[in-house]
Design a protein around this motif. Structure first.
Motif, PDB file in Angstrom:
ATOM      1  N   ILE A   1       0.941  -1.245   0.007  1.00  0.00           N
ATOM      2  CA  ILE A   1      -0.183   0.042  -0.019  1.00  0.00           C
ATOM      3  C   ILE A   1       0.828   1.134   0.028  1.00  0.00           C
ATOM      4  N   TYR A   2       0.721   1.918  -0.976  1.00  0.00           N
ATOM      5  CA  TYR A   2       1.426   3.198  -1.161  1.00  0.00           C
ATOM      6  C   TYR A   2       0.604   4.552  -0.997  1.00  0.00           C
ATOM      7  N   PRO A   3       0.591   5.201   0.173  1.00  0.00           N
ATOM      8  CA  PRO A   3      -0.105   6.421   0.282  1.00  0.00           C
ATOM      9  C   PRO A   3       0.688   7.318  -0.401  1.00  0.00           C
ATOM     10  N   VAL A   4       0.018   8.446  -1.132  1.00  0.00           N
ATOM     11  CA  VAL A   4       0.712   9.554  -1.766  1.00  0.00           C
ATOM     12  C   VAL A   4      -0.061  10.903  -1.110  1.00  0.00           C
ATOM     13  N   ASN A   5       0.792  11.622  -0.788  1.00  0.00           N
ATOM     14  CA  ASN A   5       0.599  13.167  -0.132  1.00  0.00           C
ATOM     15  C   ASN A   5       1.709  13.990   0.087  1.00  0.00           C
ATOM     16  N   PRO A   6       1.597  15.235  -0.901  1.00  0.00           N
ATOM     17  CA  PRO A   6       2.792  16.039  -0.851  1.00  0.00           C
ATOM     18  C   PRO A   6       3.490  16.489   0.652  1.00  0.00           C
ATOM     19  N   SER A   7       2.513  16.452   1.509  1.00  0.00           N
ATOM     20  CA  SER A   7       2.904  16.949   2.854  1.00  0.00           C
ATOM     21  C   SER A   7       3.027  16.283   3.975  1.00  0.00           C
ATOM     22  N   GLU A   8       3.090  14.865   3.876  1.00  0.00           N
ATOM     23  CA  GLU A   8       3.089  13.894   5.093  1.00  0.00           C
ATOM     24  C   GLU A   8       4.360  12.767   4.360  1.00  0.00           C
ATOM     25  N   SER A   9       5.039  12.507   5.550  1.00  0.00           N
ATOM     26  CA  SER A   9       5.994  11.370   5.249  1.00  0.00           C
ATOM     27  C   SER A   9       5.619  10.148   5.609  1.00  0.00           C
ATOM     28  N   LYS A  10       4.732  10.255   6.866  1.00  0.00           N
ATOM     29  CA  LYS A  10       4.147   8.964   7.250  1.00  0.00           C
ATOM     30  C   LYS A  10       2.643   9.013   7.291  1.00  0.00           C
ATOM     31  N   ILE A  11       1.740   8.008   6.867  1.00  0.00           N
ATOM     32  CA  ILE A  11       0.275   8.135   6.936  1.00  0.00           C
ATOM     33  C   ILE A  11      -0.180   6.913   7.604  1.00  0.00           C
ATOM     34  N   GLN A  12      -0.809   7.023   8.714  1.00  0.00           N
ATOM     35  CA  GLN A  12      -1.512   5.866   9.325  1.00  0.00           C
ATOM     36  C   GLN A  12      -0.281   4.901   9.432  1.00  0.00           C
ATOM     37  N   GLY A  13       0.818   4.960   9.901  1.00  0.00           N
ATOM     38  CA  GLY A  13       1.778   4.214  10.124  1.00  0.00           C
ATOM     39  C   GLY A  13       2.596   3.757   8.956  1.00  0.00           C
ATOM     40  N   LEU A  14       2.154   3.988   7.625  1.00  0.00           N
ATOM     41  CA  LEU A  14       2.616   3.610   6.580  1.00  0.00           C
ATOM     42  C   LEU A  14       3.710   4.523   5.901  1.00  0.00           C
ATOM     43  N   GLU A  15       4.788   4.425   5.319  1.00  0.00           N
ATOM     44  CA  GLU A  15       5.644   5.399   4.587  1.00  0.00           C
ATOM     45  C   GLU A  15       4.662   5.992   3.572  1.00  0.00           C
ATOM     46  N   ALA A  16       4.824   7.448   3.481  1.00  0.00           N
ATOM     47  CA  ALA A  16       3.977   8.064   2.450  1.00  0.00           C
ATOM     48  C   ALA A  16       4.831   8.756   1.227  1.00  0.00           C
ATOM     49  N   TYR A  17       4.557   9.028   0.058  1.00  0.00           N
ATOM     50  CA  TYR A  17       5.294   9.533  -1.048  1.00  0.00           C
ATOM     51  C   TYR A  17       4.674  10.823  -1.340  1.00  0.00           C
ATOM     52  N   GLN A  18       5.575  11.677  -1.446  1.00  0.00           N
ATOM     53  CA  GLN A  18       5.062  13.115  -2.127  1.00  0.00           C
ATOM     54  C   GLN A  18       4.510  13.041  -3.289  1.00  0.00           C
ATOM     55  N   LYS A  19       4.882  12.514  -4.314  1.00  0.00           N
ATOM     56  CA  LYS A  19       4.167  12.242  -5.600  1.00  0.00           C
ATOM     57  C   LYS A  19       4.289  10.746  -6.074  1.00  0.00           C
TER      58      LYS A  19
END
Lengths: 443, 443
Positions: B46-64
């Motif tokens: 699972i890849y959360p993508v959000n320009p302004s977060e580095s972690k989302i709900q415990g998962l590594e997040a991606y800026q783009k």
């Protein structure tokens, strides 16, 4: 008239019951009905009558009705059909004024049965005894803990009365009522209606302080004019919600062999129902739901309906349903749209149905509802879905039971709060919406 | 064609999912959908993508999207509508071939939204990416533990697919399916159908070995000819049971603002549905019940219906319902009546419906059923009520919990045995009753 009412009181609120044909043999109706009466917790005296037993299910049994040590208020009869007329004679001789004949094998089976039924009624009427049935499932008065009926099921006491020309359908209806969280004031399976007809029960229930709504299943009438005259009088006091069967040729034929009822032509019935203020239901679920609406909701003052929906599809289905029911999903006046525009996000439908399109602001639902309640060109509001007002968060199916339980309680509390708030709104605006003095439908 | 199927496989059985617009803020769809995906137990990446977060709900997040370390099989998009076309462009650049656009605010809100939607589709089609939505609730594949959808509810895996032009109605249908004890193979909220239409999902599901019945909610079509051509091909393999909304003028108007669908005229739709073998349901309960019938019962070979009922009223209602559905409650041949006469008591109805009138012999129900199954002039049997085959005995509401529990288990065991026996009978006679090669309705 007053005398008849007294007899009906003895029927539905007896102080003592004789069960003629009571049995010790499991699997006989005389055994099942007696155990229902005992298990239901009836507080009055119970007198099992059977010529060949001295004790039945732990109670002292009597060989014949004459032997019973008092005059029972109610006689319940489960002996074979050929014995019923003479038993009625014995009841009359004893001074019993109300009876329920469970036994089948009368007018519904042809000429021989018709003769027996005539003789039974003659004996009862000459002796001043009223009769439910024959060929019926029995009666129940849950608030009295009176259960002289076939189904081994006890319904919670409440304010919905069920009057039906089929015991099984009556049971199905009462089960739906109970499942919806409501209770039963009175349950009558009217059977062949040799003496008392459905309209007699309607009349009794219209004066019964414990009954607020009458739910009825009808296959046909013995006397259509009397039926509709009575229905008209009753619906001025209490709503009658009705499921009519035998509306097709094959259904009518089936009704004939069921309770010997002559099912009427659908169009004539529909017209007459509307005239006298009877509300028709399409099926058993519908019947229980409409009755619940009458108990809990103010009556709308006209046909114009506003719809608030948390999802578009529900709104489309509701709009179709309103149109099919002859209701108007009216255009909203500009001032109502402007009022809604002030707080709803740009994507709302800007028309009726008011579709909140998955918006998650918990206040929007209640505020939209209140806008429509205030809207002067609407007579009633349908609210579909309360999701936006609930704390949404998924829980893994693998979550531990105590976490699941806690979430469940949180949701239930939230749902209760939301509904209490919305019901409060509905009742606050009730005066405006419900200006009519009777339960007649407003069209 | 083969390529499209591969993309649909990536949509419904992805190995990895990017959620673009994932959020840490409770109450945002980007947060709820991510927690649904995680809590549902999805086994892939699972890849959360959000320009302004580095972690989302415990998962590594991606800026783009470009930053995601592999090419995800599926992109789920919950960013604001104006950002969607450029996000689609980024997905295409990354090589993603399947997307779900949850975001609303496209063709359903008017001209501006239409322009955005066209641009989004252009980007996707040029890049070879298929799209669900926009303005949809998402998709679920319970057997894959894939849950990229708004409702925080997990349905059990099973063989019923739900394809709906409303996410809320889809959820309501799936809840009824689950309540009936069945499971879901696939759940699609099709939204505005900017790219993929309902008929594309039908086509996919017709080849899906996990799907046995397709339950569908339809407001209107983008391309009526293609819709019915596809439905005709699919119903040769699997039944499609459909709830059609927007059948009235007001309903159609509501549909327009819901998913921008053009609802068709009811009569034309009804005719076309019959021609292509689509089975119409009247409401959501009806839809779930009909689908259950297709899963568990042999198909009747014609319109002639025999009814066995443990209570007359149910028989009358069923006879009405058959007549209204265009089925024939046929007269029974003399030999069938004679066969029934051999064991039924004298009071039975001696006609169709076969009414056992509160008889308590536990064998009569099964023997009557078998008589009708053997009857050469009937194509299908309706059985109403199994009470006569159950051990009837009431229990005082005051009985201790362990006694209540024991009784409940006895009844459940009895009900299970009765049904297993009756289903065995139905399947034993299946070959005679179900002689047709397809799921097309036989009329």
């Amino acid at each position: 008239m007053f005398e008849k009412r007294q007899k009906l009181e003895k029927l539905f609120r007896p102080g003592s019951v004789a069960l003629i044909g009571a049995s010790n043999k499991p699997g006989k109706w005389g055994s099942i009905i007696l155990s229902n009466l005992i298990n239901g917790g009836f507080a009055g005296s119970i007198y099992p009558v059977n010529p060949s037993e001295s004790k039945i299910q732990g109670l002292e049994a009597y060989q014949k009705i004459a032997d019973v040590p008092e005059v029972p208020d109610l006689a319940v009869i489960v002996v074979p059909p050929s014995a019923v007329p003479s038993i009625i004679g014995e009841c009359v001789a004893k001074g019993i004024q109300a009876g329920v004949v469970i036994t089948a094998g009368f007018s519904e089976v042809g000429r021989d049965g018709e003769g027996l039924q005539r003789e039974m009624v003659r004996q009862a009427r000459e002796g001043g005894m009223i009769l439910v049935g024959p060929n019926c499932n029995g009666i129940m008065s849950p608030p009295e803990r009176l259960h002289v009926a076939m189904p081994p099921i006890f319904f919670p006491p409440g304010s919905m009365a069920v009057v039906a020309q089929s015991g099984n359908v009556a049971t199905s209806i009462a089960r739906r009522v109970a499942k919806n969280g409501f209770g039963i004031s009175c349950f009558v399976s009217s059977g062949n209606e040799a003496d008392l007809h459905c309209e007699d029960y309607y009349e009794y229930l219209s004066e019964d302080p414990g009954t607020k709504v009458i739910l009825s299943y009808i296959e046909g009438f013995r006397d259509g004019r009397r039926f509709f005259d009575m229905a008209r009088r009753v619906t001025r006091k209490k709503p009658i919600v009705m499921l009519k069967a035998g509306t097709t040729r094959v259904g009518a034929r089936a009704a004939k062999s069921h309770t010997a009822a002559m099912a009427g032509a659908e169009l004539a019935f529909e017209g007459a129902s509307r005239q006298v203020g009877v509300v028709r239901a399409k099926n058993m679920n519908d019947l229980a739901n409409i009755a619940a609406g009458f108990l809990e909701q103010p009556l709308p003052s006209g046909r114009r309906v506003g719809i608030v929906t948390a999802g578009g599809g529900w709104g489309v289905l509701a709009a179709d349903a309103c149109a099919e029911a002859g209701l108007h999903v009216s255009d909203l006046p500009d001032e109502t749209i402007e009022e809604l525009d002030m707080f709803l996000p740009g994507w709302w439908s800007r028309s009726n149905p008011v579709d909140l399109v998955a918006g998650l602001n918990p206040d929007h639902l209640g505020r939209s509802l209140e806008c429509l309640l205030r809207c002067p060109t609407l007579d009633g509001i349908l609210l579909l879905g309360i999701m936006p007002a609930l704390p949404l968060k998924s829980l893994a199916p693998s979550a531990p039971p105590e976490v699941v339980e806690k979430r469940l309680q949180t949701m239930l509390t939230a749902i209760r709060e939301v509904f209490t708030g919305f019901m409060g709104l509905a009742h606050r605006y009730q005066n405006r919406l419900s200006s009519r003095p009777s339960y007649h439908s407003p069209w």
